[in-house]
Design an enzyme around this catalytic site. Structure first.
Site, PDB file in Angstrom:
ATOM      1  N   LYS A  22     -56.281 -23.845 -10.907  1.00 16.65           N
ATOM      2  CA  LYS A  22     -55.748 -23.618 -12.264  1.00 16.65           C
ATOM      3  C   LYS A  22     -54.224 -23.634 -12.223  1.00 16.65           C
ATOM      4  O   LYS A  22     -53.628 -23.525 -11.142  1.00 16.65           O
ATOM      5  CB  LYS A  22     -56.268 -22.285 -12.804  1.00 16.65           C
ATOM      6  CG  LYS A  22     -55.860 -21.069 -11.986  1.00 16.65           C
ATOM      7  CD  LYS A  22     -56.686 -19.848 -12.380  1.00 16.65           C
ATOM      8  CE  LYS A  22     -56.293 -18.640 -11.535  1.00 16.65           C
ATOM      9  NZ  LYS A  22     -57.238 -17.529 -11.679  1.00 16.65           N
ATOM     10  N   TYR A 246     -22.207 -13.830 -13.631  1.00 14.02           N
ATOM     11  CA  TYR A 246     -22.335 -13.276 -14.990  1.00 14.02           C
ATOM     12  C   TYR A 246     -22.491 -11.762 -14.940  1.00 14.02           C
ATOM     13  O   TYR A 246     -23.226 -11.228 -14.095  1.00 14.02           O
ATOM     14  CB  TYR A 246     -23.568 -13.853 -15.679  1.00 14.02           C
ATOM     15  CG  TYR A 246     -23.412 -15.272 -16.153  1.00 14.02           C
ATOM     16  CD1 TYR A 246     -22.418 -15.605 -17.081  1.00 14.02           C
ATOM     17  CD2 TYR A 246     -24.261 -16.266 -15.678  1.00 14.02           C
ATOM     18  CE1 TYR A 246     -22.298 -16.930 -17.521  1.00 14.02           C
ATOM     19  CE2 TYR A 246     -24.138 -17.572 -16.116  1.00 14.02           C
ATOM     20  CZ  TYR A 246     -23.154 -17.901 -17.030  1.00 14.02           C
ATOM     21  OH  TYR A 246     -23.030 -19.186 -17.468  1.00 14.02           O
TER      22      TYR A 246
END
Ligand SMILES: *Cc1c(COP(=O)(O)O)cnc(C)c1O
Length: 349
Positions: A22, A246
């Site tokens: 999956k 950041y």
């Protein structure tokens, strides 16, 4: 993939194996997984379009839809492409009763043994089985459940033994093959001394060199199937008090070199990976410093005086276990694999 599948089969030598593919084979790509798992007895997944694609790619052995079907059209697809599907709720029983497939459909009847996700409660299981058995176009019925805590045999809330007890009670006397274990259950096979023996196993993450928790992949003899690698594209010499990235979340305590790596959250690297998450540069372990940004992340080059632009960086995979990176980032290897972004070029080794 081939090696890891053989490991799974060695843990359960008398069982057949559904290789779980999956989510694009946990981020590895369907075609690649189909080749890697050529020796599996079947492939199991969730997405119907991918099930159809595997048939079109030539997979001729059994296939199992782990969540079953969602509407009448899915049942037609299952009929046409001979897909086996889980049946976990009344609505699916009704859809099956109303269907008129050309051939018999094999199904996996799912019991909810305490996970409380999909499946019939143990006390409702027998009636669901009887309803299924009465449908003329239903072929083989496999009896299935899924473990919530197979990675922790003695779990305080719901130990695997309790789920097995409920399963045996609910399925007592019903004919059909059994399908019980995911990777975690497969790893518990020896410890549980035969209680987990079933006709089918459903290994997923272990086939990709990850573990559901507990021991390391290496201890289980698994090999990594995905290495996320990049390069250093810039180097900064910084001094005590300087900040990186950041939010200026990292401040240098002294003079140090920072390597800028071309890999960020747009590649699938977790943005929430904190300072000290491990990374390999030129084969040497070091750590992330500063915030992960979209296209870049920054690493401490203190242990690597020779590192330069072009140095190879391994974020996870060969030499850097994905489970270790996941733990540092507060997640699991599954999520990292599945989140690999489409922009990352895949090179087969
Ligand atoms: C995903 C899945 C598996 C595989 O689980 P792993 O922990 O990756 O081994 C097995 N069974 C079902 C029903 C699943 O949905």
């Amino acid at each position: 993939m081939k090696h890891n599948l053989a490991r799974a089969k060695a843990c359960a030598p008398d069982s057949k194996a559904w290789a779980v593919v999956k989510a694009h084979a946990y981020g590895h790509g369907l075609e690649r997984a189909m080749r890697g798992f050529a020796e599996a007895d079947g492939l199991a997944l969730v997405e119907f379009d991918n099930g159809v694609r595997l048939r079109e790619l030539g997979w001729s052995k059994p296939m199992l839809m782990l969540e079953g079907f969602f509407d009448a059209a899915d049942l037609q697809t299952m009929d046409h492409y001979q897909l086996n599907g889980a049946v976990h709720c009344e609505e699916q029983l009704a859809l099956l009763e109303a269907a008129r497939p050309a051939r018999k459909l094999d199904v996996h009847l799912k019991m909810n043994t305490g996970m409380n996700r999909l499946g019939f409660k143990p006390e409702a299981f027998r009636a669901a089985y009887a309803r299924l058995r009465a449908i003329p176009h239903v072929g083989e019925i496999t009896l299935m459940t899924h473990f919530a805590n197979a990675d922790e045999a003695a779990h305080a809330c719901l130990p695997i033994r309790e789920q097995i007890r409920r399963f045996k009670l609910g399925a007592d006397g019903l004919a059909g093959p059994l399908s019980l274990s995911n990777s975690a259950g497969i790893f518990q096979m020896d410890a549980l001394d035969g209680e987990l023996v079933s006709d089918w196993i459903r290994p997923g993450v272990m086939l990709y060199g990850g573990t559901p928790g507990g021991k390391s992949a290496e201890e289980f003899g698994l090999l990594p199937t995905m290495t996320l690698a990049s390069e250093i594209i810039g180097v900064q010499q910084i001094e005590a008090g300087d900040y990186v990235g950041y939010g200026s979340r990292f401040q240098a305590a002294g003079s140090m070199r920072i390597g800028v790596v071309a890999c960020g959250y747009a590649d699938g690297y977790p943005r929430h990976a904190p300072v000290d998450t491990p990374v390999l540069v030129d084969g040497v372990r070091t750590r992330i410093v500063g915030r992960v940004s979209m296209d870049m992340l920054t690493v401490d080059l203190t242990p690597l005086p020779q590192a330069r632009v072009g140095s190879r960086v391994v974020l996870w995979g060969e030499g850097m276990p994905i489970d270790e990176v996941a733990t540092a980032a507060g997640t699991i290897g599954y999520e990292l694999m599945c989140a690999l972004a489409p922009r990352v070029p895949v090179v087969e080794g």
